[in-house]
Scaffold this motif. Structure first.
Motif, PDB file in Angstrom:
ATOM      1  N   UNK A  95       0.835  -1.207   0.000  1.00 54.02           N
ATOM      2  CA  UNK A  95       0.000   0.000   0.000  1.00 54.02           C
ATOM      3  C   UNK A  95       0.866   1.253   0.000  1.00 54.02           C
ATOM      4  N   UNK A  96       1.965   1.225   0.776  1.00 53.27           N
ATOM      5  CA  UNK A  96       2.846   2.397   0.807  1.00 53.27           C
ATOM      6  C   UNK A  96       3.487   2.628  -0.556  1.00 53.27           C
ATOM      7  N   UNK A  97       3.895   1.549  -1.218  1.00 53.33           N
ATOM      8  CA  UNK A  97       4.487   1.697  -2.553  1.00 53.33           C
ATOM      9  C   UNK A  97       3.457   2.239  -3.550  1.00 53.33           C
ATOM     10  N   UNK A  98       2.213   1.871  -3.348  1.00 53.38           N
ATOM     11  CA  UNK A  98       1.157   2.411  -4.210  1.00 53.38           C
ATOM     12  C   UNK A  98       1.024   3.917  -3.993  1.00 53.38           C
ATOM     13  N   UNK A  99       1.120   4.355  -2.729  1.00 56.50           N
ATOM     14  CA  UNK A  99       1.017   5.796  -2.457  1.00 56.50           C
ATOM     15  C   UNK A  99       2.180   6.561  -3.086  1.00 56.50           C
ATOM     16  N   UNK A 100       3.361   5.954  -3.127  1.00 55.99           N
ATOM     17  CA  UNK A 100       4.502   6.593  -3.797  1.00 55.99           C
ATOM     18  C   UNK A 100       4.215   6.728  -5.290  1.00 55.99           C
ATOM     19  N   UNK A 101       3.637   5.673  -5.853  1.00 57.92           N
ATOM     20  CA  UNK A 101       3.269   5.732  -7.266  1.00 57.92           C
ATOM     21  C   UNK A 101       2.246   6.816  -7.546  1.00 57.92           C
ATOM     22  N   UNK A 102       1.324   7.026  -6.606  1.00 54.76           N
ATOM     23  CA  UNK A 102       0.315   8.075  -6.781  1.00 54.76           C
ATOM     24  C   UNK A 102       0.953   9.459  -6.755  1.00 54.76           C
ATOM     25  N   UNK A 103       1.953   9.651  -5.890  1.00 57.84           N
ATOM     26  CA  UNK A 103       2.666  10.932  -5.848  1.00 57.84           C
ATOM     27  C   UNK A 103       3.372  11.186  -7.176  1.00 57.84           C
ATOM     28  N   UNK A 104       4.032  10.146  -7.687  1.00 57.83           N
ATOM     29  CA  UNK A 104       4.710  10.283  -8.980  1.00 57.83           C
ATOM     30  C   UNK A 104       3.702  10.539 -10.098  1.00 57.83           C
ATOM     31  N   UNK A 105       2.542   9.902  -9.999  1.00 59.94           N
ATOM     32  CA  UNK A 105       1.500  10.072 -11.013  1.00 59.94           C
ATOM     33  C   UNK A 105       1.049  11.524 -11.113  1.00 59.94           C
ATOM     34  N   UNK A 106       1.054  12.227  -9.980  1.00 62.72           N
ATOM     35  CA  UNK A 106       0.620  13.622  -9.978  1.00 62.72           C
ATOM     36  C   UNK A 106       1.468  14.495 -10.894  1.00 62.72           C
ATOM     37  N   UNK A 107       2.738  14.107 -11.083  1.00 64.04           N
ATOM     38  CA  UNK A 107       3.638  14.903 -11.917  1.00 64.04           C
ATOM     39  C   UNK A 107       3.257  14.870 -13.388  1.00 64.04           C
ATOM     40  N   UNK A 108       2.540  13.839 -13.811  1.00 60.26           N
ATOM     41  CA  UNK A 108       2.202  13.745 -15.236  1.00 60.26           C
ATOM     42  C   UNK A 108       0.716  13.962 -15.505  1.00 60.26           C
ATOM     43  N   UNK A 109      -0.069  14.203 -14.465  1.00 63.12           N
ATOM     44  CA  UNK A 109      -1.506  14.402 -14.659  1.00 63.12           C
ATOM     45  C   UNK A 109      -1.838  15.784 -15.220  1.00 63.12           C
ATOM     46  N   UNK A 110      -1.115  16.805 -14.753  1.00 63.96           N
ATOM     47  CA  UNK A 110      -1.485  18.176 -15.104  1.00 63.96           C
ATOM     48  C   UNK A 110      -1.542  18.450 -16.607  1.00 63.96           C
ATOM     49  N   UNK A 111      -0.581  17.968 -17.415  1.00 58.30           N
ATOM     50  CA  UNK A 111      -0.695  18.221 -18.858  1.00 58.30           C
ATOM     51  C   UNK A 111      -1.997  17.702 -19.454  1.00 58.30           C
ATOM     52  N   UNK A 112      -2.466  16.566 -18.981  1.00 53.46           N
ATOM     53  CA  UNK A 112      -3.729  16.018 -19.482  1.00 53.46           C
ATOM     54  C   UNK A 112      -4.906  16.892 -19.036  1.00 53.46           C
ATOM     55  N   UNK A 113      -4.818  17.403 -17.806  1.00 54.48           N
ATOM     56  CA  UNK A 113      -5.879  18.290 -17.318  1.00 54.48           C
ATOM     57  C   UNK A 113      -5.926  19.560 -18.158  1.00 54.48           C
ATOM     58  N   UNK A 114      -4.746  20.132 -18.447  1.00 54.91           N
ATOM     59  CA  UNK A 114      -4.706  21.341 -19.275  1.00 54.91           C
ATOM     60  C   UNK A 114      -5.291  21.065 -20.661  1.00 54.91           C
ATOM     61  N   UNK A 115      -4.903  19.931 -21.240  1.00 56.10           N
ATOM     62  CA  UNK A 115      -5.347  19.613 -22.600  1.00 56.10           C
ATOM     63  C   UNK A 115      -6.854  19.387 -22.664  1.00 56.10           C
ATOM     64  N   UNK A 116      -7.420  18.837 -21.609  1.00 54.12           N
ATOM     65  CA  UNK A 116      -8.853  18.526 -21.606  1.00 54.12           C
ATOM     66  C   UNK A 116      -9.692  19.731 -21.193  1.00 54.12           C
ATOM     67  N   UNK A 117      -9.183  20.515 -20.247  1.00 55.48           N
ATOM     68  CA  UNK A 117     -10.030  21.539 -19.617  1.00 55.48           C
ATOM     69  C   UNK A 117      -9.632  22.972 -19.934  1.00 55.48           C
ATOM     70  N   UNK A 118      -8.337  23.250 -20.107  1.00 62.16           N
ATOM     71  CA  UNK A 118      -7.851  24.626 -20.208  1.00 62.16           C
ATOM     72  C   UNK A 118      -7.944  25.104 -21.657  1.00 62.16           C
ATOM     73  N   UNK A 119      -8.914  25.960 -21.952  1.00 60.80           N
ATOM     74  CA  UNK A 119      -9.193  26.353 -23.330  1.00 60.80           C
ATOM     75  C   UNK A 119      -8.047  27.136 -23.953  1.00 60.80           C
ATOM     76  N   UNK A 120      -7.393  27.989 -23.173  1.00 57.53           N
ATOM     77  CA  UNK A 120      -6.272  28.748 -23.728  1.00 57.53           C
ATOM     78  C   UNK A 120      -5.132  27.812 -24.121  1.00 57.53           C
ATOM     79  N   UNK A 121      -4.893  26.802 -23.305  1.00 58.99           N
ATOM     80  CA  UNK A 121      -3.856  25.824 -23.641  1.00 58.99           C
ATOM     81  C   UNK A 121      -4.242  25.030 -24.882  1.00 58.99           C
ATOM     82  N   UNK A 122      -5.518  24.730 -25.038  1.00 61.92           N
ATOM     83  CA  UNK A 122      -5.986  24.024 -26.233  1.00 61.92           C
ATOM     84  C   UNK A 122      -5.709  24.841 -27.493  1.00 61.92           C
ATOM     85  N   UNK A 123      -5.940  26.155 -27.411  1.00 63.54           N
ATOM     86  CA  UNK A 123      -5.634  27.028 -28.550  1.00 63.54           C
ATOM     87  C   UNK A 123      -4.135  27.048 -28.824  1.00 63.54           C
ATOM     88  N   UNK A 124      -3.350  27.074 -27.738  1.00 63.14           N
ATOM     89  CA  UNK A 124      -1.900  27.047 -27.904  1.00 63.14           C
ATOM     90  C   UNK A 124      -1.421  25.770 -28.559  1.00 63.14           C
TER      91      UNK A 124
END
Length: 252
Positions: free
Chosen positions: A201-230
């Motif tokens: 379970x602890x190793x899974x939580x470490x993986x979740x922390x690492x996962x956070x580093x790559x989530x934001x670009x997908x959030x920007x691409x899906x939700x952030x309209x200015x980034x979509x235009x860019x």
């Protein structure tokens, strides 16, 4: 087995994080209409997460020398490499940057006139640099402890600002979801409770922390309209000038 699975997962997350956050940096850098204060913080967030993803990948691919060399090399390996300092320092800096990004949006929305006076280029650069310094210093303290203790806007502008706010709200929610389980482990440990830091379970939580580093670009691409235009501009799908001009006003 759990540790090996976590390492494989972190390696994949590292690769995705490098590509995704690298794309965010390129899109913001290449589009002048995205050169706003808010996007400066988003660029900084992506750059920090890119470094964090790179360190996540390297720490999983580069083996620890056996035996560990004596002298200065031993100190470096134990305090910087084996301790995962180069991974957790960017993660910590990412946390501080997210806090400053949230405060920046709060000031812009709640105190727009004061925000105009405070939001200068020099102050922004100082804050962005301070985020990096704070992240690495805070992580250094953790290593030290471990080592020695073992105006009325128009409707389109309002829509753009609402979109930015919703995007950053999702980013914050993703951060909380990814980081909370891991921090619960350390919180319980600091309370003196027995915590198994070798459990799956602890190793899974470490993986979740690492996962956070790559989530934001997908959030920007899906939700952030200015980034979509860019993105469309970077990949050759140039919209009309009016569309770009509208996008550029969303963060002023």
């Amino acid at each position: 087995m759990a540790e090996q699975a976590t390492q494989a997962f972190q390696a994949i997350v590292g690769i995705v994080g490098i590509c995704g956050n690298g794309l965010v940096c390129v899109v913001i850098a290449k589009n002048r209409f995205m050169h706003t204060l808010t996007n400066a913080f988003i660029f900084n967030q992506a750059l920090i997460d890119l470094i964090g993803s790179l360190m996540t990948l390297l720490l999983n691919l580069v083996p620890i020398p056996d035996p560990i060399p004596p002298g200065a090399a031993w100190v470096f390996l134990c305090s910087v490499w084996i301790s995962d300092y180069l991974q957790w320092a960017p993660f910590t800096a990412s946390t501080f940057n997210l806090i400053t990004l949230t405060l920046e949006r709060y000031l812009a929305i709640v105190f727009p006139f004061r925000y105009q006076a405070l939001a200068t280029r020099k102050k922004a650069i100082a804050v962005l640099v301070g985020v990096w310094v704070a992240g690495f210093l805070f992580s250094s303290f953790g290593i030290y402890l471990r080592f020695y203790e073992a105006g009325e806007p128009g409707e389109s502008l309002m829509r753009a600002r609402r979109n930015t706010f919703k995007t950053l709200l999702i980013v914050c929610a993703a951060f909380i979801i990814c980081w909370t389980p891991n921090q619960i482990f350390f919180f319980l440990s600091n309370l003196g409770l027995k915590v198994d830091f070798s459990s799956p379970i602890f190793y899974i939580t470490i993986g979740m922390v690492a996962l956070n580093s790559c989530l934001n670009p997908f959030i920007y691409a899906i939700k952030y309209k200015q980034f979509q235009k860019g993105l469309k501009v970077v990949f050759g799908k140039r919209g009309d000038r009016a569309s770009i001009a509208t996008a550029s006003t969303g963060h002023n």
